[in-house]
Design a protein around this motif. Structure first.
Motif, PDB file in Angstrom:
ATOM      1  N   ILE A  23      17.688 -12.756 -35.966  1.00  0.00           N
ATOM      2  CA  ILE A  23      17.408 -14.280 -35.680  1.00  0.00           C
ATOM      3  C   ILE A  23      16.220 -14.697 -36.660  1.00  0.00           C
ATOM      4  O   ILE A  23      15.529 -14.025 -36.901  1.00  0.00           O
ATOM      5  N   ARG A  24      16.871 -16.036 -36.071  1.00  0.00           N
ATOM      6  CA  ARG A  24      15.807 -17.164 -37.292  1.00  0.00           C
ATOM      7  C   ARG A  24      15.288 -17.566 -36.074  1.00  0.00           C
ATOM      8  O   ARG A  24      16.290 -18.625 -35.185  1.00  0.00           O
ATOM      9  N   ILE A  25      13.519 -18.343 -36.240  1.00  0.00           N
ATOM     10  CA  ILE A  25      13.122 -19.037 -35.086  1.00  0.00           C
ATOM     11  C   ILE A  25      12.929 -20.132 -35.096  1.00  0.00           C
ATOM     12  O   ILE A  25      12.397 -20.714 -36.422  1.00  0.00           O
ATOM     13  N   HIS A  70      12.611 -14.052 -37.095  1.00  0.00           N
ATOM     14  CA  HIS A  70      11.606 -13.390 -36.116  1.00  0.00           C
ATOM     15  C   HIS A  70      10.736 -13.065 -35.888  1.00  0.00           C
ATOM     16  O   HIS A  70       9.593 -12.594 -34.900  1.00  0.00           O
ATOM     17  N   TYR A 106       7.400 -11.813 -29.179  1.00  0.00           N
ATOM     18  CA  TYR A 106       7.886 -11.696 -27.938  1.00  0.00           C
ATOM     19  C   TYR A 106       7.100 -11.299 -26.334  1.00  0.00           C
ATOM     20  O   TYR A 106       6.540 -10.975 -26.319  1.00  0.00           O
ATOM     21  N   TRP A 163       7.650 -17.155 -27.399  1.00  0.00           N
ATOM     22  CA  TRP A 163       7.569 -16.578 -28.495  1.00  0.00           C
ATOM     23  C   TRP A 163       6.420 -16.798 -29.644  1.00  0.00           C
ATOM     24  O   TRP A 163       5.587 -17.862 -28.523  1.00  0.00           O
ATOM     25  N   HIS A 219       4.172 -17.564 -32.833  1.00  0.00           N
ATOM     26  CA  HIS A 219       4.025 -17.435 -34.075  1.00  0.00           C
ATOM     27  C   HIS A 219       2.687 -16.751 -34.890  1.00  0.00           C
ATOM     28  O   HIS A 219       1.667 -17.625 -35.237  1.00  0.00           O
ATOM     29  N   ARG A 254      17.382 -18.849 -25.993  1.00  0.00           N
ATOM     30  CA  ARG A 254      18.103 -17.931 -26.867  1.00  0.00           C
ATOM     31  C   ARG A 254      19.140 -17.672 -25.984  1.00  0.00           C
ATOM     32  O   ARG A 254      18.646 -17.201 -24.517  1.00  0.00           O
TER      33      ARG A 254
END
Ligand SMILES: [Zn+2]
Length: 94
Positions: free
Chosen positions: A2-4, A14, A19, A60, A62, A74
């Motif tokens: 998963i790339r955010i 990710h 989360y 989420w 960071h 998502r």
């Protein structure tokens, strides 16, 4: 994988994020805060969560980047990230 897309940092793995749960849950008014009985609005807010399959909004953080809180849209079935925005810029649901 998963790339955010972080609004500050760009597309990131990710693993840089934590989360933090369902972003669609609304906080009840504080005047109900003393009622923690089963079935109360505060009990539901704190403990009850759906487990949706499909498109969902999630918080989420960071933590290994700019430390911003994001709302990430998502698909929980495919892990496709559809959108992300800063949590403080999202519209508050009532
Ligand atoms: Zn960031």
């Amino acid at each position: 994988m998963i790339r955010i897309p972080c609004p500050h940092c760009g597309l990131r793995d990710h693993s840089e994020f934590t989360y933090l749960g369902d972003a669609t849950v609304s906080r009840p008014p504080d005047d109900d805060a003393g009622d923690w009985t089963s079935g109360s609005r505060w009990s539901h807010y704190l403990y009850a969560r759906d487990n949706p399959r499909g498109i969902h909004e999630e918080f989420w953080h960071h933590g290994w980047g700019c430390r911003a809180w994001l709302v990430v849209t998502r698909n929980t079935a495919t892990h496709e990230v559809i959108d992300s925005k800063l949590a403080r810029e999202r519209e508050v649901q009532s």
